[in-house]
Structures are given as C-alpha cells and as structure tokens.
Design an enzyme around this catalytic site. Sequence first.
Site, mmCIF file in Angstrom:
data_model
loop_
_atom_site.group_PDB
_atom_site.id
_atom_site.type_symbol
_atom_site.label_atom_id
_atom_site.label_comp_id
_atom_site.label_asym_id
_atom_site.label_seq_id
_atom_site.Cartn_x
_atom_site.Cartn_y
_atom_site.Cartn_z
ATOM 1 N N HIS A 37 -2.380 28.016 9.367
ATOM 2 C CA HIS A 37 -0.855 29.338 9.319
ATOM 3 C C HIS A 37 0.002 28.250 9.167
ATOM 4 O O HIS A 37 1.166 28.983 8.393
ATOM 5 C CB HIS A 37 -1.532 30.112 10.664
ATOM 6 N N HIS A 72 9.598 28.702 10.005
ATOM 7 C CA HIS A 72 9.916 27.564 10.931
ATOM 8 C C HIS A 72 10.161 26.340 10.569
ATOM 9 O O HIS A 72 10.698 25.212 11.417
ATOM 10 C CB HIS A 72 8.015 27.671 11.294
ATOM 11 N N GLU A 123 6.529 30.398 5.156
ATOM 12 C CA GLU A 123 6.390 29.382 6.878
ATOM 13 C C GLU A 123 7.365 28.128 7.002
ATOM 14 O O GLU A 123 7.486 27.765 7.720
ATOM 15 C CB GLU A 123 4.751 28.773 6.493
HETATM 16 O O1 U2P Z 1 2.636 36.184 16.913
HETATM 17 C C1 U2P Z 1 3.771 36.928 16.061
HETATM 18 C C2 U2P Z 1 4.028 35.702 15.008
HETATM 19 O O2 U2P Z 1 4.958 34.833 15.497
HETATM 20 C C3 U2P Z 1 5.164 34.059 15.188
HETATM 21 N N1 U2P Z 1 4.714 33.447 16.462
HETATM 22 C C4 U2P Z 1 4.306 33.835 17.922
HETATM 23 C C5 U2P Z 1 4.110 32.668 18.702
HETATM 24 C C6 U2P Z 1 4.199 31.331 18.604
HETATM 25 O O3 U2P Z 1 4.855 30.600 19.246
HETATM 26 N N2 U2P Z 1 5.732 31.233 17.528
HETATM 27 C C7 U2P Z 1 5.499 31.763 16.783
HETATM 28 O O4 U2P Z 1 6.648 31.548 15.419
HETATM 29 C C8 U2P Z 1 4.322 34.103 14.294
HETATM 30 O O5 U2P Z 1 5.085 34.838 12.958
HETATM 31 P P1 U2P Z 1 4.321 34.130 11.638
HETATM 32 O O6 U2P Z 1 4.789 33.085 11.550
HETATM 33 O O7 U2P Z 1 3.191 34.756 10.987
HETATM 34 O O8 U2P Z 1 5.900 34.488 10.713
HETATM 35 C C9 U2P Z 1 3.440 34.688 14.684
HETATM 36 O O9 U2P Z 1 2.535 35.099 13.548
#
Ligand code: U2P
Length: 255
Positions: free
Chosen positions: A83, A146, A142
């Site tokens: 992911h 992140h 991503e």
């Molecule tokens: O859990 C739903 C979405 O929140 C983001 N998430 C969750 C937990 C964590 O520790 N860190 C985090 O970023 C994720 O977002 P996405 O990358 O999917 O946009 C996760 O899917």
Amino acid sequence: MDFLTFMSVFLLLISTSCYGLSENHHGDEEGGLLVVAPAKQQKEFDYFLLALLWPGTLCQGTNHCCSANACCRSNATSMFTIHGLWVNYNDGTWPACCNNGSNFDIKKITPLLGGLQIYWPSLSCNLESTCDGGKGLFWAHEWEKHGTCATPVIWDEYTYFLTTLNIYFKYNITKILIEEGYIPSNSEKYPLGGIVSAIQNAVRATPLLVCSDGAVQELRLCFCKNFEPQDCPNNVTPEEACPRYVSLPEYVPRI
Ligand code: U2P
C-alpha cells in the site's frame, strides 16, 4: 548492476541497530488529527509504517475492470502487495503532503517500474488524489502524501520507492504466514493471535492488522528510522479492528 543485485546491496546497507537514530524529535505533539503542514513547519516524523494490502479481500469489492487494476489480472495475486511506506507520529497522527514542489514524476522511477507493477499495483481503476488537489496514479498519491514527509531519512522519489521495495522483500509476510499454515482460503478462519505471533517470531516486532467484515484487508509493519522493526502502536479504529478469528480470502480474478 541489475535490479535484484542493486536491492541486495541496499538491504545490507540498511541493516543496522535501531537505537540512537530516532531521537531527533522536536516540537509539540499535535492532538489526534491528521497533521498537514508545509515543509518548513513540518515536525519530523517518529517512525515508518509499511502498509501491505491483501488483494483477496480488497478485490471482492471490484465492480468493473481496467488494465491498471491488479484485481483484474488473470493470474492470481495470492500475496500481500504494497500500500505504501508511511511516516507517523507516536501520538497516532501523521504528516501529509510535505512538499508540494515534489510532484510525482514517473520518469524518476523508470528502473523500478517492473517491480512496482507486480508488488505495488493499484487495486482499483480510480485515480487517487494528489497533494495539489488533482488526480494521479496510486504511486503518485503515496509519494506525494507520505514520501515527501520522510525527510531527513528519505529525500527523493526514487529512494522512497526503492526503500519500500527493499523492506517489502526483506520481510516476506506472505511466505511467513504460509509457512506457519495460514493458507489463503475461502472457507477457513484463523486465530488473529496466531497470525500476530507468527509475524512476531519472524520479524521480532508486533504488526497491526486491519480487517473488513472479518477478513484481513491490511497488515502493517513498523520500523524505526534506521529500518529496524519496532512494535506498531495499536491505533486502528473500531471499524478497522479484526475479530479474534479472521479469514484470509483467496484471490478470485474479476474477469
Ligand atoms: O486508514 C485510512 C487511511 O489513513 C491513512 N493512514 C492511516 C494510518 C496511518 O498510520 N497512517 C496513514 O497515513 C492512509 O491513507 P492513504 O495512504 O491510503 O491515503 C490510510 O489508508
């Protein structure tokens, strides 16, 4: 140097001890909310989280197919896929979209695309939101959301994707579970505690599992800043929490 050789060398470089590198923490804790701040004000993250997806569960929700969606592949994807590599704070929040100047550029990861398509595929046909409010590939989402927050450990897009692939290969969660008898099945249920113990024994740290209707949907591994495994905080929402017995559904191709 070919892709696999390069990754093996890189893996050796990142295996060092956990202590001493995660103390560069400063600023006040933010309470309970998603923290989105421009790079200059960004407080440094506390730990990495590698989030893995279980296609057998996620692909059950596939309503239509397209070539970009790995749920539509005819050959079974019976393994956890990536992911993302996320960066979190110890208080349960995380930074996001830390550098709007670092828009995703697929050309920067050309040598990795073969591996990314197999191990980090999209499990949907929809484009994902990017930090400038547009839509883009899963990888763009991503990296921008992140990866740009992973400084000072990771500074660029190529290193973000290469590092994530390396950690994914180093801790082969699918293999660990299969070797312990947790075989994908559309009829069996497995004790959650058994799955957690199998990973604890192999990785020496506690993972976090996310479920949907009692089926494993996501498995998270946590790492300190030098990529040594650390226990994941148990901070899933009640809706995401797994029951005591979970299923690990087999992948059913959607075509
Ligand atoms: O859990 C739903 C979405 O929140 C983001 N998430 C969750 C937990 C964590 O520790 N860190 C985090 O970023 C994720 O977002 P996405 O990358 O999917 O946009 C996760 O899917």
